[in-house]
Design an enzyme around this catalytic site. Structure first.
Site, short mmCIF file in Angstrom:
data_model
loop_
_atom_site.label_atom_id
_atom_site.label_comp_id
_atom_site.label_asym_id
_atom_site.label_seq_id
_atom_site.Cartn_x
_atom_site.Cartn_y
_atom_site.Cartn_z
N ASP A 290 44.51 -14.82 29.73
CA ASP A 290 44.44 -16.15 29.28
C ASP A 290 44.33 -17.21 30.26
OD1 ASP A 290 44.91 -17.06 25.90
OD2 ASP A 290 44.93 -18.79 27.55
N ASP B 279 38.46 -19.22 20.31
CA ASP B 279 37.85 -20.38 20.14
C ASP B 279 36.51 -20.03 19.54
OD1 ASP B 279 40.31 -21.90 21.14
OD2 ASP B 279 39.72 -21.17 22.87
N GLU C 274 43.28 -7.66 26.31
CA GLU C 274 43.08 -8.70 25.41
C GLU C 274 42.70 -9.99 26.11
OE1 GLU C 274 46.69 -9.90 23.29
OE2 GLU C 274 45.43 -10.79 21.93
N ASP D 107 38.33 -15.26 12.31
CA ASP D 107 38.60 -15.76 11.05
C ASP D 107 36.95 -16.58 10.83
OD1 ASP D 107 39.23 -17.68 12.73
OD2 ASP D 107 39.34 -18.95 11.11
#
Ligand SMILES: C[S@@+](CC[C@H](N)C(=O)[O-])C[C@H]1O[C@@H](n2cnc3c(N)ncnc32)[C@H](O)[C@@H]1O
Length: 213
Positions: free
Chosen positions: A68, A117, A43, A153
């Site tokens: 991350d 982002d 991920e 989104d």
């Protein structure tokens, strides 16, 4: 920097399921941690690792790694995974840009990119995690037929990713600009992240793109 964040950054590397991209032999360490079972699902931009942990609960015989660049975010997910005793989860503090230097060729089964982002400005397009320079990296580490999933989104990132897939002649498996009002969802697709919950609360539509090379 807030004191809490400072402590998390200092402490994250001490958590047993966390690896750092600057560590020596990081790939061997990761393989050792998972008992040399082959194949990982990554991920990217995992934040506190919601997808990583939930996928690991769905597929207990597979290995999942959240990646991350921000150690303070990984701290929360790594602690949580240990607290709920999930052993098929690890976290890598590092940059997606460096994945091909860390993971062996064809060692990854699948990649999830969850609410990255969006970098809406043209000038920062190269930072989008579905820019061709990232896709080249993913192609190197993915097994033949390995799938990349993007959940977002953001309309611009969604349309941009579809365009890149078309321009590079990649295989589009699924493209939905309103995931929760489309076909029946798989258990994987239903997992919610921290950012996704916020976007849904704001009434935004969630998009999904799934493709392979
Ligand atoms: C908007 S947050 C989403 C976090 C999480 N996936 C979620 O949905 O709750 C984006 C995350 O991507 C990480 N990120 C951005 N660019 C990255 C890169 N090149 N390599 C690794 N992580 C990155 C950021 O640190 C941040 O935690």
């Amino acid at each position: 920097m807030p004191r809490k964040k400072h402590i998390k950054i200092a402490e994250v590397k001490k958590i047993s399921n966390v690896f750092g991209y600057k560590d020596d032999n990081v790939f061997q360490n990761i393989c050792g941690y998972f008992g040399h079972k082959s194949g990982f699902t990554l991920e990217l931009g995992c934040g506190q690792g919601d997808y990583t942990i939930n996928l690991a609960q769905i597929h207990s015989s597979k290995n999942f790694i959240g990646v991350d660049r921000k150690p303070s975010r990984i701290y929360n997910g790594a602690k949580h995974a240990n607290e709920i005793k999930i052993t098929n989860v690890g976290f890598l503090v590092g940059y997606a840009e460096l994945l091909a230097e860390i993971f062996a060729p064809e060692s990854v089964d699948e990649i999830w990119i969850t609410f990255p982002d969006p970098y809406p400005r043209r000038s920062s397009m190269k930072k989008r995690l579905t820019h061709p320079r990232f896709l080249e990296i993913y192609k190197k580490i993915l097994k033949n037929g390995g799938v990349v999933n993007l959940k977002t989104d953001d309309d611009t990132l969604y349309n941009y990713t579809l365009k890149v897939i078309e321009e590079l002649g990649l295989k589009l498996i699924k493209g939905s600009n309103d995931l929760y009002n489309s076909s029946k969802l798989s258990d994987e697709e239903k997992i919610l992240t921290k950012y996704e919950r916020q976007h849904l609360a704001e009434g935004k539509l969630i998009k999904l793109v799934r493709f392979c090379f």
